[in-house]
Design an enzyme around this catalytic site. Structure first.
Site, PDB file in Angstrom:
ATOM      1  CB  SER A  17      -0.955  -0.030   1.187  1.00  0.00           C
ATOM      2  OG  SER A  17      -1.885   1.032   1.105  1.00  0.00           O
ATOM      3  CB  THR A  18       1.232   4.151   2.293  1.00  0.00           C
ATOM      4  OG1 THR A  18      -0.173   4.264   2.451  1.00  0.00           O
ATOM      5  CG2 THR A  18       1.849   5.537   2.231  1.00  0.00           C
TER       6      THR A  18
ATOM      7  CG  HIS B 109      -4.101  -0.849  -0.946  1.00  0.00           C
ATOM      8  ND1 HIS B 109      -3.865  -0.749   0.404  1.00  0.00           N
ATOM      9  CD2 HIS B 109      -4.642  -2.082  -1.145  1.00  0.00           C
ATOM     10  CE1 HIS B 109      -4.255  -1.879   1.001  1.00  0.00           C
ATOM     11  NE2 HIS B 109      -4.718  -2.694   0.081  1.00  0.00           N
TER      12      HIS B 109
ATOM     13  CG  MET C 246      -2.368   3.136   7.472  1.00  0.00           C
ATOM     14  SD  MET C 246      -1.541   3.081   9.080  1.00  0.00           S
ATOM     15  CE  MET C 246      -0.581   4.590   9.032  1.00  0.00           C
TER      16      MET C 246
ATOM     17  CG  ASP D 233      -6.064  -5.333   2.242  1.00  0.00           C
ATOM     18  OD1 ASP D 233      -6.915  -6.218   2.481  1.00  0.00           O
ATOM     19  OD2 ASP D 233      -5.741  -4.983   1.085  1.00  0.00           O
TER      20      ASP D 233
END
Length: 363
Positions: free
Chosen positions: A175-176, A201, A294, A297
């Protein structure tokens, strides 16, 4: 209450500056301490106010956002959330911004700007909160190598494994900070690597540019996954933004399943969806990799992969932009090895080359 997150907004649109200021100031844990209409004004504001986070437009007068971001990350590294336009050029420029060190981005609407930005308020403030916790590093230009050679510090050209495996699947979730983490892993893998399936993401409209950028950098073929296509060695498949990506079977072959499934853990695409399918379809022939991001997930599903026989690598805290998803994966008992980002590809190749993956030994 603790100290508020102090934000400087940089955008040439007075309307966007006003909207972002209002969105930020409505939150009890953050405060817009300044709004600049171009990077030159922003430079003085940042120097004087020392913000925690900057929101930065891409196209502005006197100096575009990318040039400004590059200078900022070299001289005064600060968490930045890019405000990008949802266009093909906007997506390409956003990928460049993430490469330079921007933490994340928000795709602003092309029409209905005021109402669209209001609808994005929760996403904008969530990303500002994440950026405030992110590790950002000083941007260092790579030293040029000898003429005709790669710059010093660039990943070495990976050697071939020496066999193609149609059974082995490598699954990556991020993600991030994940776009650059994924690049770091993939550029260190050879052209005959087993097939890789990836969920990063990312909203619709940006994964096409992300895949194209990686395809130009990697020995493997990197592409967006298409529903029903066969998953082949030597290829990496990225979940298209705004869809769910699963792994399925057609006879002896793995196939991509791309559909309009509901968000899972608030994400679409979701790492959980991909990893659960890999646990079910691949089992002991899988390797899992959890990278920076973050939230949680994919953590539970990575444990499902391990329980099914997968061998899993998790990025360590020191090399993560945000140590959320990796921390949760470790807490779920999903990790076989926790490694710095730069060591993950090498560890994976060593395991594949040694045949340990076929013996299913835990190291």
């Amino acid at each position: 209450m603790g100290r508020k997150i102090r934000v400087v907004v940089v955008d040439d649109s007075a309307l966007v500056r006003s909207l972002l200021t209002e969105i930020i100031n409505r939150e009890p844990d953050m405060l817009c301490i300044g709004a600049a209409n171009d990077p030159l004004q922003a430079r003085e504001m940042i120097r004087n106010l020392n913000p925690d986070v900057i929101t930065l437009d891409v196209e502005m007068p006197r100096m575009d956002g990318i040039d400004f971001l590059g200078r900022l990350m070299r001289l005064r590294p600060t968490p930045v959330v890019m405000i990008s336009t949802l266009t093909e050029r906007g997506a390409e420029v956003t990928m460049r911004a993430l490469e330079l060190g921007a933490v994340d981005f928000v795709a602003k609407p092309r029409i209905g700007l005021a109402s669209g930005m209001t609808q994005l308020a929760a996403q904008i403030t969530d990303k500002i909160r994440i950026a405030a916790q992110a590790r950002v590093h000083r941007l260092v230009a790579p030293a040029p190598g000898p003429e005709g050679q790669a710059p010093a510090g660039a990943p070495a050209r990976p050697g071939l494994i020496g066999r193609l495996s149609t059974e082995k699947i490598i699954a990556i979730g991020a993600s991030t900070g994940g776009t650059e983490a994924i690049r770091e892993v993939l550029t260190r893998l050879p052209a005959d690597c087993p097939a890789i399936v990836i969920t990063q993401h990312m909203p619709p409209g940006f994964t096409t540019s992300f895949a194209a950028r990686l395809n130009g950098l990697c020995q493997m073929t990197v592409k967006e996954a298409r529903d029903g296509e066969r998953i082949l060695p030597g290829h990496a498949y990225i979940a298209p933004g705004g869809t769910q990506f699963h792994l399925g079977r057609s006879g002896a072959n793995y196939v991509a399943v791309v559909d309009d499934g509901a968000p899972v853990n608030r994400h679409k695409p979701s790492v959980e969806v991909l990893f659960k399918s890999v646990a079910a379809q691949v089992g002991r022939n899988a390797c899992g990799i959890m990278l920076t991001g973050m939230g949680d997930d994919g953590a539970a599903a990575l444990r499902e992969m391990r329980d099914a026989g997968s061998y899993n690598y998790v990025q360590d805290e020191a090399s993560c932009v945000v140590f959320g998803m990796p921390r949760e994966a470790i807490a779920h008992g999903a990790a076989d090895e926790v490694l710095p980002l730069r060591e993950i590809a090498g560890a994976l190749l060593a395991r594949l080359g040694s045949g340990a993956d076929r013996q299913h030994n835990r190291i």
